[in-house]
Write a protein that holds these residues in place. Sequence first.
Motif, PDB file in Angstrom:
ATOM      1  N   ILE A  86      -5.182  37.696  27.332  1.00  0.00           N
ATOM      2  CA  ILE A  86      -4.823  37.531  28.742  1.00  0.00           C
ATOM      3  C   ILE A  86      -3.655  36.556  28.846  1.00  0.00           C
ATOM      4  N   PRO A  87      -2.437  37.061  29.051  1.00  0.00           N
ATOM      5  CA  PRO A  87      -1.303  36.167  29.294  1.00  0.00           C
ATOM      6  C   PRO A  87      -1.502  35.455  30.634  1.00  0.00           C
ATOM      7  N   THR A  88      -1.209  34.172  30.671  1.00  0.00           N
ATOM      8  CA  THR A  88      -1.423  33.419  31.912  1.00  0.00           C
ATOM      9  C   THR A  88      -0.226  32.546  32.257  1.00  0.00           C
ATOM     10  N   ASN A  89       0.049  32.457  33.546  1.00  0.00           N
ATOM     11  CA  ASN A  89       1.012  31.479  34.066  1.00  0.00           C
ATOM     12  C   ASN A  89       0.297  30.459  34.948  1.00  0.00           C
ATOM     13  N   PHE A  90      -1.049  30.395  34.783  1.00  0.00           N
ATOM     14  CA  PHE A  90      -1.889  29.433  35.493  1.00  0.00           C
ATOM     15  C   PHE A  90      -1.983  29.731  36.982  1.00  0.00           C
ATOM     16  N   SER A  91      -1.705  30.945  37.385  1.00  0.00           N
ATOM     17  CA  SER A  91      -1.777  31.329  38.792  1.00  0.00           C
ATOM     18  C   SER A  91      -3.173  31.832  39.130  1.00  0.00           C
ATOM     19  N   LYS A  92      -3.468  31.892  40.427  1.00  0.00           N
ATOM     20  CA  LYS A  92      -4.803  32.291  40.852  1.00  0.00           C
ATOM     21  C   LYS A  92      -5.095  33.758  40.545  1.00  0.00           C
ATOM     22  N   HIS A  93      -4.048  34.617  40.550  1.00  0.00           N
ATOM     23  CA  HIS A  93      -4.326  36.028  40.287  1.00  0.00           C
ATOM     24  C   HIS A  93      -4.629  36.284  38.812  1.00  0.00           C
ATOM     25  N   VAL A  94      -4.082  35.461  37.916  1.00  0.00           N
ATOM     26  CA  VAL A  94      -4.432  35.600  36.503  1.00  0.00           C
ATOM     27  C   VAL A  94      -5.844  35.066  36.257  1.00  0.00           C
ATOM     28  N   TRP A  95      -6.189  33.978  36.926  1.00  0.00           N
ATOM     29  CA  TRP A  95      -7.570  33.473  36.835  1.00  0.00           C
ATOM     30  C   TRP A  95      -8.549  34.529  37.329  1.00  0.00           C
ATOM     31  N   HIS A  96      -8.197  35.184  38.422  1.00  0.00           N
ATOM     32  CA  HIS A  96      -9.055  36.245  38.948  1.00  0.00           C
ATOM     33  C   HIS A  96      -9.215  37.372  37.925  1.00  0.00           C
ATOM     34  N   ALA A  97      -8.120  37.750  37.268  1.00  0.00           N
ATOM     35  CA  ALA A  97      -8.193  38.813  36.260  1.00  0.00           C
ATOM     36  C   ALA A  97      -9.106  38.411  35.108  1.00  0.00           C
ATOM     37  N   LEU A  98      -9.057  37.140  34.721  1.00  0.00           N
ATOM     38  CA  LEU A  98      -9.938  36.647  33.660  1.00  0.00           C
ATOM     39  C   LEU A  98     -11.403  36.759  34.066  1.00  0.00           C
ATOM     40  N   ILE A  99     -11.725  36.356  35.279  1.00  0.00           N
ATOM     41  CA  ILE A  99     -13.112  36.430  35.753  1.00  0.00           C
ATOM     42  C   ILE A  99     -13.589  37.873  35.810  1.00  0.00           C
ATOM     43  N   VAL A 100     -12.722  38.777  36.305  1.00  0.00           N
ATOM     44  CA  VAL A 100     -13.072  40.200  36.350  1.00  0.00           C
ATOM     45  C   VAL A 100     -13.300  40.732  34.937  1.00  0.00           C
ATOM     46  N   ALA A 101     -12.454  40.337  34.002  1.00  0.00           N
ATOM     47  CA  ALA A 101     -12.595  40.783  32.617  1.00  0.00           C
ATOM     48  C   ALA A 101     -13.923  40.314  32.020  1.00  0.00           C
ATOM     49  N   MET A 102     -14.304  39.073  32.315  1.00  0.00           N
ATOM     50  CA  MET A 102     -15.576  38.544  31.821  1.00  0.00           C
ATOM     51  C   MET A 102     -16.759  39.335  32.387  1.00  0.00           C
ATOM     52  N   GLN A 103     -16.653  39.702  33.649  1.00  0.00           N
ATOM     53  CA  GLN A 103     -17.718  40.503  34.268  1.00  0.00           C
ATOM     54  C   GLN A 103     -17.735  41.920  33.706  1.00  0.00           C
ATOM     55  N   LEU A 104     -16.547  42.456  33.485  1.00  0.00           N
ATOM     56  CA  LEU A 104     -16.425  43.827  32.991  1.00  0.00           C
ATOM     57  C   LEU A 104     -17.026  43.976  31.600  1.00  0.00           C
ATOM     58  N   TYR A 105     -16.861  42.945  30.788  1.00  0.00           N
ATOM     59  CA  TYR A 105     -17.345  42.982  29.398  1.00  0.00           C
ATOM     60  C   TYR A 105     -18.533  42.041  29.194  1.00  0.00           C
ATOM     61  N   HIS A 106     -19.359  41.918  30.215  1.00  0.00           N
ATOM     62  CA  HIS A 106     -20.454  40.954  30.127  1.00  0.00           C
ATOM     63  C   HIS A 106     -21.501  41.337  29.086  1.00  0.00           C
ATOM     64  N   LYS A 107     -21.581  42.619  28.728  1.00  0.00           N
ATOM     65  CA  LYS A 107     -22.555  43.059  27.730  1.00  0.00           C
ATOM     66  C   LYS A 107     -21.983  43.042  26.316  1.00  0.00           C
ATOM     67  N   HIS A 108     -20.707  42.733  26.193  1.00  0.00           N
ATOM     68  CA  HIS A 108     -20.037  42.791  24.894  1.00  0.00           C
ATOM     69  C   HIS A 108     -19.782  41.388  24.354  1.00  0.00           C
ATOM     70  N   PRO A 109     -19.981  41.185  23.057  1.00  0.00           N
ATOM     71  CA  PRO A 109     -19.455  39.952  22.467  1.00  0.00           C
ATOM     72  C   PRO A 109     -17.933  40.014  22.470  1.00  0.00           C
ATOM     73  N   CYS A 110     -17.289  39.010  23.026  1.00  0.00           N
ATOM     74  CA  CYS A 110     -15.834  39.031  23.201  1.00  0.00           C
ATOM     75  C   CYS A 110     -15.226  37.679  22.864  1.00  0.00           C
ATOM     76  N   THR A 111     -14.028  37.740  22.322  1.00  0.00           N
ATOM     77  CA  THR A 111     -13.173  36.565  22.273  1.00  0.00           C
ATOM     78  C   THR A 111     -12.004  36.814  23.197  1.00  0.00           C
ATOM     79  N   PHE A 112     -11.849  35.939  24.179  1.00  0.00           N
ATOM     80  CA  PHE A 112     -10.726  36.022  25.109  1.00  0.00           C
ATOM     81  C   PHE A 112      -9.656  35.039  24.649  1.00  0.00           C
ATOM     82  N   TYR A 113      -8.477  35.571  24.383  1.00  0.00           N
ATOM     83  CA  TYR A 113      -7.355  34.743  23.968  1.00  0.00           C
ATOM     84  C   TYR A 113      -6.446  34.517  25.176  1.00  0.00           C
TER      85      TYR A 113
END
Length: 284
Positions: free
Chosen positions: A7-34
């Motif tokens: 997840i490329p980030t510029n520390f903006s609220k929409h990138v934070w939102h994308a991160l949270i959505v991604a965590m919810q989307l893959y909540h059943k999967h073991p994941c490493t978020f970079y």
Amino acid sequence: MEKKILIPTNFSKHVWHALIVAMQLYHKHPCTFYLLNVYSSPGFLGESLPLNRNEESQDSAREISEKGLDRIMKGLSFRQENARHSFETISYQGNLIEGIQEQIEKLGIDLVILGAAGESSRISASYDSKISSITEEVEQCPVFIIPEEKDLNASSGTEIVFPSNFRIPFKQKELEALLELANNLKASVRVLYINSEDKPLTSEQEENKADLARLLEDINFSFHTLTQTSPTVGVHLFLQSRESEILALYQRKQGFFSRLFHKTRLDDIDFDPKLPVLVLKEFQ
């Protein structure tokens, strides 16, 4: 199997939102978020790098980048939502595209997720479209664009529209991100064929269609055809008429993706900027 998501980030609220959505989307999967921040890079991520530039004006670009990534990690530490998820930060000096591509190859990234704000989530061939630059130039890894304030919740009524002309067969690996997204959201995939010339499928197209059906057999899918319309207008009308939630596109150079968003036809395209788009990539 563990998923590796960048997840490329510029520390903006929409990138934070994308991160949270991604965590919810893959909540059943073991994941490493970079979490990747590229600094001293023109456009997109680099241009709005710091959260409080005035307070940190004495800091170097690298220090600002690292402090921003630190803040994200502190924010995540308060959530403690999923023991299966881990997070790593990367501060990269240089070119944005090169930085993303380097991580894909070095870390074996499965998916790149982009948070998009408003109009910047549009997919087009416009050279000043920052999201399009990433989707066009990044190779060997699918890209999922999540517009700001867009939530993705598992629902049997969710539809993913996937245009195809059946001219070239797909590899199983090329469709993995689509299958995972459909499974995670309990979504249906609607494969859309735009028959602009109103001609029957060739034997080769029929064979490729059958192969695609086999690749999609473990999810809910269906085939649909529109005639006497262009690909751009046809996809637009299909999405609009069915109120579909997600668009999936397969990018092959000089293929359907490039024609669908050819610059000379940009005026024909008016997809909802709040529509998430999954860009599947050709694998060699």
